[in-house]
Design an enzyme around this catalytic site. Structure first.
Site, PDB file in Angstrom:
ATOM      1  CD  GLU A 106      -3.238  -0.165  -0.153  1.00  0.00           C
ATOM      2  OE1 GLU A 106      -3.219   0.385  -1.081  1.00  0.00           O
ATOM      3  OE2 GLU A 106      -3.608  -1.133   0.341  1.00  0.00           O
ATOM      4  CG  HIS A 107      -0.096   4.946   0.693  1.00  0.00           C
ATOM      5  ND1 HIS A 107      -0.568   6.194   0.040  1.00  0.00           N
ATOM      6  CD2 HIS A 107      -0.999   4.556   1.447  1.00  0.00           C
ATOM      7  CE1 HIS A 107      -1.693   6.553   0.364  1.00  0.00           C
ATOM      8  NE2 HIS A 107      -1.967   5.659   1.186  1.00  0.00           N
ATOM      9  CG  ASP A 135       0.469   3.059  -6.689  1.00  0.00           C
ATOM     10  OD1 ASP A 135       0.749   3.849  -5.692  1.00  0.00           O
ATOM     11  OD2 ASP A 135      -0.731   3.178  -7.049  1.00  0.00           O
ATOM     12  N   GLY A 139     -13.368   2.958  -2.439  1.00  0.00           N
ATOM     13  CA  GLY A 139     -11.647   2.300  -2.489  1.00  0.00           C
ATOM     14  C   GLY A 139     -11.698   1.088  -3.041  1.00  0.00           C
ATOM     15  CB  SER A 160     -10.414   0.807  -8.304  1.00  0.00           C
ATOM     16  OG  SER A 160      -9.552   1.717  -8.956  1.00  0.00           O
ATOM     17  CG  ASP A 183      -6.539   1.872  -8.551  1.00  0.00           C
ATOM     18  OD1 ASP A 183      -5.553   1.102  -7.657  1.00  0.00           O
ATOM     19  OD2 ASP A 183      -7.121   2.628  -8.078  1.00  0.00           O
TER      20      ASP A 183
HETATM   21  P1  ADP Z   1     -12.908   4.605  -6.182  1.00  0.00           P
HETATM   22  O1  ADP Z   1     -12.181   4.514  -7.615  1.00  0.00           O
HETATM   23  O2  ADP Z   1     -12.196   4.175  -5.120  1.00  0.00           O
HETATM   24  O3  ADP Z   1     -14.472   4.262  -6.416  1.00  0.00           O
HETATM   25  P2  ADP Z   1     -12.832   7.495  -6.869  1.00  0.00           P
HETATM   26  O4  ADP Z   1     -12.969   8.677  -6.216  1.00  0.00           O
HETATM   27  O5  ADP Z   1     -11.617   7.383  -7.520  1.00  0.00           O
HETATM   28  O6  ADP Z   1     -13.444   6.257  -5.941  1.00  0.00           O
HETATM   29  O7  ADP Z   1     -13.969   7.342  -8.029  1.00  0.00           O
HETATM   30  C1  ADP Z   1     -15.266   7.618  -7.818  1.00  0.00           C
HETATM   31  C2  ADP Z   1     -15.875   8.453  -8.972  1.00  0.00           C
HETATM   32  O8  ADP Z   1     -15.931   7.793 -10.256  1.00  0.00           O
HETATM   33  C3  ADP Z   1     -17.367   8.495  -8.694  1.00  0.00           C
HETATM   34  O9  ADP Z   1     -17.514   9.756  -8.048  1.00  0.00           O
HETATM   35  C4  ADP Z   1     -17.766   8.789 -10.161  1.00  0.00           C
HETATM   36  O10 ADP Z   1     -17.457  10.225 -10.547  1.00  0.00           O
HETATM   37  C5  ADP Z   1     -16.881   7.748 -10.903  1.00  0.00           C
HETATM   38  N1  ADP Z   1     -17.615   6.608 -11.360  1.00  0.00           N
HETATM   39  C6  ADP Z   1     -17.153   5.388 -10.973  1.00  0.00           C
HETATM   40  N2  ADP Z   1     -17.937   4.405 -11.440  1.00  0.00           N
HETATM   41  C7  ADP Z   1     -19.041   5.188 -11.927  1.00  0.00           C
HETATM   42  C8  ADP Z   1     -20.178   4.580 -12.563  1.00  0.00           C
HETATM   43  N3  ADP Z   1     -20.584   3.306 -13.004  1.00  0.00           N
HETATM   44  N4  ADP Z   1     -21.104   5.551 -13.229  1.00  0.00           N
HETATM   45  C9  ADP Z   1     -20.763   6.889 -13.042  1.00  0.00           C
HETATM   46  N5  ADP Z   1     -19.937   7.418 -12.243  1.00  0.00           N
HETATM   47  C10 ADP Z   1     -18.987   6.430 -11.949  1.00  0.00           C
HETATM   48 MG    MG Z   2     -10.599   5.605  -7.865  1.00  0.00          MG
END
Ligand code: ADP
Ligand code: MG
Length: 394
Positions: free
Chosen positions: A43-44, A46, A138, A140, A186
């Protein structure tokens, strides 16, 4: 206890149905999916050019769609952040001209992928997105969205098929259009993940190898704390800067390859906080390689110890954990049959990952629910396949 993960076939059916609803009874021609991921250890590391050991999850983002004449794009998502519209319409710029980010935010992941697509110029299309990866949890969802879209474009206008370059293009999309300076992990595992395997990735050379993780007596339990502390935004760049400072004090480009002894010798040339950050990274890179050896020997007990050491280091040295994640990890370690548990992902909330005997999964979930002050969401997972095209008769 509900820990069920929707089948890809069900997500696909939903996406197809929504496509017809949204586009006047039209039918999609292609379908793809790309998984979210959980990092088992590393973790941390990459962005420090180190090693990581994630696996692809059975949680996926599905995209269905078809090419349209002209340059009009319409994309609909079944899940977006509450304040955002679920449909976006835009016109593609002429080849070579930039496609600027804008609103809604979620569409920037799509626009970034179009911008960095490595195949022929993208033409107009319609698409619907349905995902079982929790947004912002989290696991991805962002990389799975990027990689799913890239895979979708590959069906419409094939590129050269180089998978590592595909992962890098999706990472660039997140940098340039979502403004998130993420590492390569990711996107890499969402593209290259293999069923029944974790993926050891060398983030410096982008070499990788699949590490078997398919013992039927073993389960990977992902527990979403359902909290996200707002520190994340400022703390991540701060950690990156501290790592860079430590590397400079060692006369190196990155912390990769540095040893703890070397770090100790250079201790007087950095402040104590920087030293502790660097120590986490250097030791975590070592732990990741030790973890791979342990998995290869099927020594899950050893792997579990390394997971707990990783968690303690993230909590005490790197300081990216929080009380909710600490609670979930210590509660998991109280259960018979649990090998190891740790926070996973950037930190300050999000998920823990726990390696345990399959027979212990029910009692572990019960115990976590009882001991955790918040409301957890569980995903009982096994290492799954990376991005792929789907057929509608699935
Ligand atoms: P993580 O990748 O850990 O889920 P992030 O903050 O990097 O968190 O990414 C989340 C963002 O990605 C959401 O706020 C949205 O903008 C976008 N996102 C991811 N999947 C979708 C989806 N299926 N539909 C719309 N937006 C999405
Ligand atoms: Mg993300």
């Amino acid at each position: 206890m509900d820990s069920s993960i929707p089948a890809v076939a069900d997500l696909l059916a939903e996406a197809r149905f929504r496509f017809g609803q949204e586009f006047g009874g039209d039918a999609p021609q292609v379908a793809v999916c790309a998984p979210g991921r959980v990092n088992l250890i590393g973790e941390h590391t990459d962005y420090n050019q180190g090693f990581v050991l994630p696996m692809a999850l059975p949680l996926v983002t599905v995209v269905v769609g078809k090419q349209m004449p002209g340059l009009d794009v319409a994309v609909v998502t079944a899940t977006a952040d509450a304040d955002e519209p679920r449909r976006v319409d835009f016109v593609l710029p002429p080849p070579g001209a930039p496609l600027s980010p804008g609103a809604p935010r979620w569409a920037n992941y799509v626009k970034g992928v179009i911008q960095h697509y490595r195949g022929p110029p993208v033409q107009g299309f319609r698409a619907v997105v349905v995902s079982s990866v929790p947004l912002g949890g989290g696991l991805s969802s962002s990389a799975s969205l990027e990689v799913a879209f890239y895979t979708f474009l590959q069906q419409l206008h094939p590129d050269d098929g180089d998978l590592v370059s595909k992962a890098v293009a999706c990472q660039q999309a997140e940098h340039s259009h979502a403004g998130v300076p993420c590492g390569i992990m990711d996107q890499f595992v969402s593209v290259l993940g293999r069923a029944g395997h974790a993926l050891l990735i060398d983030c410096r050379s982008l070499e990788f190898s699949a590490v078997p993780l398919s013992d039927p007596a073993l389960v990977v339990l992902v527990t979403d704390s359902n909290v996200k502390h707002s520190l994340t935004g400022s703390e991540y760049p701060a950690r990156r800067r501290q790592c860079q400072e430590a590397a400079s004090a060692l006369g190196r480009d990155s912390l990769r390859g540095a040893s703890v002894e070397e770090l100790q010798e250079a201790r007087s040339r950095m402040d104590d906080v920087t030293f502790r950050r660097a120590r986490h990274v250097v030791e975590e890179i070592r732990r990741t390689l030790d973890g791979v050896e342990a998995l290869q020997r099927r020594d899950y007990r050893r792997f579990g110890q390394l997971m707990v050491q990783s968690h303690e280091s993230l909590r005490d040295l790197y300081q990216v954990s929080c009380s909710e994640l600490d609670q979930l990890v210590s509660a998991a370690m109280e259960v018979e049959g649990v090998y190891g548990s740790r926070m996973t992902g950037g930190g300050f909330g999000g998920c823990t990952v726990t390696l345990l005997e399959a027979s212990a999964v029910q009692r572990t979930m019960l115990h976590l629910q009882e001991r955790y002050s918040g409301t957890p969401t569980f995903y009982v997972t096994t290492a799954s396949e990376g991005a792929r095209a789907l057929t509608f008769d699935l």
